[in-house]
Write an enzyme that holds these catalytic residues in place. Sequence first.
Site, PDB file in Angstrom:
ATOM      1  N   ASN A   9      -2.046  -0.651  10.387  1.00 32.40           N
ATOM      2  CA  ASN A   9      -3.418  -0.199   9.741  1.00 32.40           C
ATOM      3  C   ASN A   9      -4.646  -1.250  10.099  1.00 32.40           C
ATOM      4  O   ASN A   9      -4.716  -2.285   9.490  1.00 32.40           O
ATOM      5  CB  ASN A   9      -3.326  -0.054   8.136  1.00 32.40           C
ATOM      6  CG  ASN A   9      -4.393   0.140   7.563  1.00 32.40           C
ATOM      7  OD1 ASN A   9      -5.563   0.768   8.009  1.00 32.40           O
ATOM      8  ND2 ASN A   9      -4.357  -0.100   6.368  1.00 32.40           N
ATOM      9  N   TRP A  10      -5.421  -0.809  11.079  1.00 30.79           N
ATOM     10  CA  TRP A  10      -6.620  -1.781  11.475  1.00 30.79           C
ATOM     11  C   TRP A  10      -7.540  -1.800  10.383  1.00 30.79           C
ATOM     12  O   TRP A  10      -8.247  -2.768  10.644  1.00 30.79           O
ATOM     13  CB  TRP A  10      -7.141  -1.228  12.823  1.00 30.79           C
ATOM     14  CG  TRP A  10      -6.227  -1.214  13.877  1.00 30.79           C
ATOM     15  CD1 TRP A  10      -4.775  -1.976  14.135  1.00 30.79           C
ATOM     16  CD2 TRP A  10      -6.537  -0.780  15.187  1.00 30.79           C
ATOM     17  NE1 TRP A  10      -4.638  -1.658  15.377  1.00 30.79           N
ATOM     18  CE2 TRP A  10      -5.398  -1.078  16.258  1.00 30.79           C
ATOM     19  CE3 TRP A  10      -7.855  -0.404  15.826  1.00 30.79           C
ATOM     20  CZ2 TRP A  10      -5.377  -0.851  17.600  1.00 30.79           C
ATOM     21  CZ3 TRP A  10      -7.528  -0.180  17.131  1.00 30.79           C
ATOM     22  CH2 TRP A  10      -6.601  -0.276  18.026  1.00 30.79           C
ATOM     23  N   LYS A  11      -7.621  -1.114   9.339  1.00 28.44           N
ATOM     24  CA  LYS A  11      -8.428  -1.026   8.403  1.00 28.44           C
ATOM     25  C   LYS A  11     -10.086  -0.947   9.229  1.00 28.44           C
ATOM     26  O   LYS A  11      -9.971  -0.093  10.136  1.00 28.44           O
ATOM     27  CB  LYS A  11      -8.558  -2.454   7.370  1.00 28.44           C
ATOM     28  CG  LYS A  11      -7.240  -2.530   7.037  1.00 28.44           C
ATOM     29  CD  LYS A  11      -7.029  -3.527   5.953  1.00 28.44           C
ATOM     30  CE  LYS A  11      -5.588  -3.601   5.399  1.00 28.44           C
ATOM     31  NZ  LYS A  11      -5.468  -4.458   4.143  1.00 28.44           N
ATOM     32  N   HIS A  92      -3.741   4.582   0.073  1.00 29.60           N
ATOM     33  CA  HIS A  92      -3.915   3.291   0.238  1.00 29.60           C
ATOM     34  C   HIS A  92      -4.532   2.707  -0.919  1.00 29.60           C
ATOM     35  O   HIS A  92      -5.616   3.230  -1.347  1.00 29.60           O
ATOM     36  CB  HIS A  92      -4.823   2.899   1.595  1.00 29.60           C
ATOM     37  CG  HIS A  92      -4.568   1.405   2.044  1.00 29.60           C
ATOM     38  ND1 HIS A  92      -5.078   0.504   1.414  1.00 29.60           N
ATOM     39  CD2 HIS A  92      -3.559   0.913   2.927  1.00 29.60           C
ATOM     40  CE1 HIS A  92      -4.758  -0.966   1.931  1.00 29.60           C
ATOM     41  NE2 HIS A  92      -3.937  -0.641   2.938  1.00 29.60           N
ATOM     42  N   GLU A  94      -6.431   0.232  -1.179  1.00 29.31           N
ATOM     43  CA  GLU A  94      -8.008  -0.055  -1.039  1.00 29.31           C
ATOM     44  C   GLU A  94      -8.761   1.270  -1.288  1.00 29.31           C
ATOM     45  O   GLU A  94      -9.889   1.046  -1.739  1.00 29.31           O
ATOM     46  CB  GLU A  94      -8.292  -0.753   0.307  1.00 29.31           C
ATOM     47  CG  GLU A  94      -8.050  -2.056   0.481  1.00 29.31           C
ATOM     48  CD  GLU A  94      -7.572  -2.417   1.836  1.00 29.31           C
ATOM     49  OE1 GLU A  94      -7.956  -1.997   2.879  1.00 29.31           O
ATOM     50  OE2 GLU A  94      -6.904  -3.550   2.019  1.00 29.31           O
ATOM     51  N   GLU A 163       3.657  -0.472  -1.321  1.00 35.74           N
ATOM     52  CA  GLU A 163       2.729  -1.457  -0.997  1.00 35.74           C
ATOM     53  C   GLU A 163       2.130  -2.134  -2.365  1.00 35.74           C
ATOM     54  O   GLU A 163       1.050  -1.757  -2.806  1.00 35.74           O
ATOM     55  CB  GLU A 163       1.496  -0.854  -0.296  1.00 35.74           C
ATOM     56  CG  GLU A 163       1.734  -0.506   0.979  1.00 35.74           C
ATOM     57  CD  GLU A 163       0.725  -0.553   2.083  1.00 35.74           C
ATOM     58  OE1 GLU A 163       0.866  -1.245   3.005  1.00 35.74           O
ATOM     59  OE2 GLU A 163      -0.402  -0.243   1.742  1.00 35.74           O
ATOM     60  N   GLY A 169      -2.980  -8.051   1.841  1.00 29.69           N
ATOM     61  CA  GLY A 169      -3.908  -8.912   2.352  1.00 29.69           C
ATOM     62  C   GLY A 169      -4.127 -10.443   1.841  1.00 29.69           C
ATOM     63  O   GLY A 169      -5.238 -11.077   1.769  1.00 29.69           O
ATOM     64  N   SER A 209       1.391  -8.261   3.359  1.00 31.31           N
ATOM     65  CA  SER A 209       1.800  -9.449   4.204  1.00 31.31           C
ATOM     66  C   SER A 209       2.717  -9.560   5.073  1.00 31.31           C
ATOM     67  O   SER A 209       3.391 -10.532   4.884  1.00 31.31           O
ATOM     68  CB  SER A 209       1.253 -10.505   2.901  1.00 31.31           C
ATOM     69  OG  SER A 209       0.010 -10.453   2.270  1.00 31.31           O
ATOM     70  N   GLY A 230      -1.142  -4.742   7.956  1.00 31.82           N
ATOM     71  CA  GLY A 230      -2.484  -4.676   8.084  1.00 31.82           C
ATOM     72  C   GLY A 230      -3.007  -5.816   8.740  1.00 31.82           C
ATOM     73  O   GLY A 230      -2.815  -5.690  10.049  1.00 31.82           O
ATOM     74  N   GLY A 231      -2.962  -6.905   8.410  1.00 25.44           N
ATOM     75  CA  GLY A 231      -3.616  -8.348   8.928  1.00 25.44           C
ATOM     76  C   GLY A 231      -2.872  -8.710  10.392  1.00 25.44           C
ATOM     77  O   GLY A 231      -3.564  -8.564  11.596  1.00 25.44           O
TER      78      GLY A 231
HETATM   79  C1  PEP Z   1      -2.275  -2.757   4.294  1.00 26.55           C
HETATM   80  O1  PEP Z   1      -3.380  -2.524   4.758  1.00 26.55           O
HETATM   81  O2  PEP Z   1      -1.752  -1.661   4.140  1.00 26.55           O
HETATM   82  C2  PEP Z   1      -1.472  -3.953   4.637  1.00 26.55           C
HETATM   83  C3  PEP Z   1      -0.282  -4.048   4.102  1.00 26.55           C
HETATM   84  O3  PEP Z   1      -2.281  -5.000   4.683  1.00 26.55           O
HETATM   85  P1  PEP Z   1      -1.657  -6.728   5.161  1.00 26.55           P
HETATM   86  O4  PEP Z   1      -0.611  -6.510   5.822  1.00 26.55           O
HETATM   87  O5  PEP Z   1      -2.669  -7.246   5.517  1.00 26.55           O
HETATM   88  O6  PEP Z   1      -1.494  -7.148   3.777  1.00 26.55           O
END
Ligand code: PEP
Length: 245
Positions: A9-11, A92, A94, A163, A169, A209, A230-231
């Site tokens: 997930n590049w966001k 998600h 966010e 999640e 994040g 994370s 994500g990151g």
């Molecule tokens: C996400 O965006 O779904 C996510 C899990 O982000 P991160 O890995 O950065 O916590």
Amino acid sequence: MPARYAIANWKMNLPPEGIETYLKALGAGGNGAARIVVAPPFLYLKDVVSLARSRVAVGGQNCADQPSGPLTGEVSAPMLRECGAEFVIIGHSERRTLFGETDAMVARKLGVAIESGLTPILCIGEDQKIRDAGEAGIFVSNQVKSAAVPPLQKVKTLLLAYEPVWAIGTGRNATGAMVREMVTEIRSALERFWPSRFVQSAPILYGGSVTPDNVADLAANGQIDGYLVGGASLDSRKFLAITTA
Ligand code: PEP
């Protein structure tokens, strides 16, 4: 368990190494069997579709809760499908916390995504306050219950992503043992509220994370079928290390 799915997930970011280099690395790298899905910002979806190699599928990060109509700024599930996306992330955290998506909206999006032929990746998870109150299990069960829409009867594959909001994040991941406990809760909710074939067959992913440094515990103890990242997904080497854990 080896990952069956790994979702990047590049966001609202792009990989610093560039889209082409990134996708080349994913196509060539690693010997894992995981199905890789890259979810770029909408504008780059067609670029990713045209550059993706066979191991890599493409997904939207969100879709509208209607198939078409006067919804300025939104992108519909049929449009995603037409642009070559096979998957879509729904609900998600966010979207839920920053953009006010309710369980009812998430349920509508899920229905539209299924009707459009996309494979949904449904995100659920509790925040810190709910976890501290000892209510994480009941909270995610209710999220599962509220997503029990009629189109589930016809979907071939649907992924769930556990999640926890407090882990996204933040650099603070859930441990494998914590994830396993929640996977049990989710499967029990599937048994109670969803058509019976999902109970064992729905892949459950973990997101929050995940990095190459913490993935071993999740793989060994989480009872999961893969990761939503994500990151760490913005770096092809880190993401590949996760997909092959
Ligand atoms: C996400 O965006 O779904 C996510 C899990 O982000 P991160 O890995 O950065 O916590």
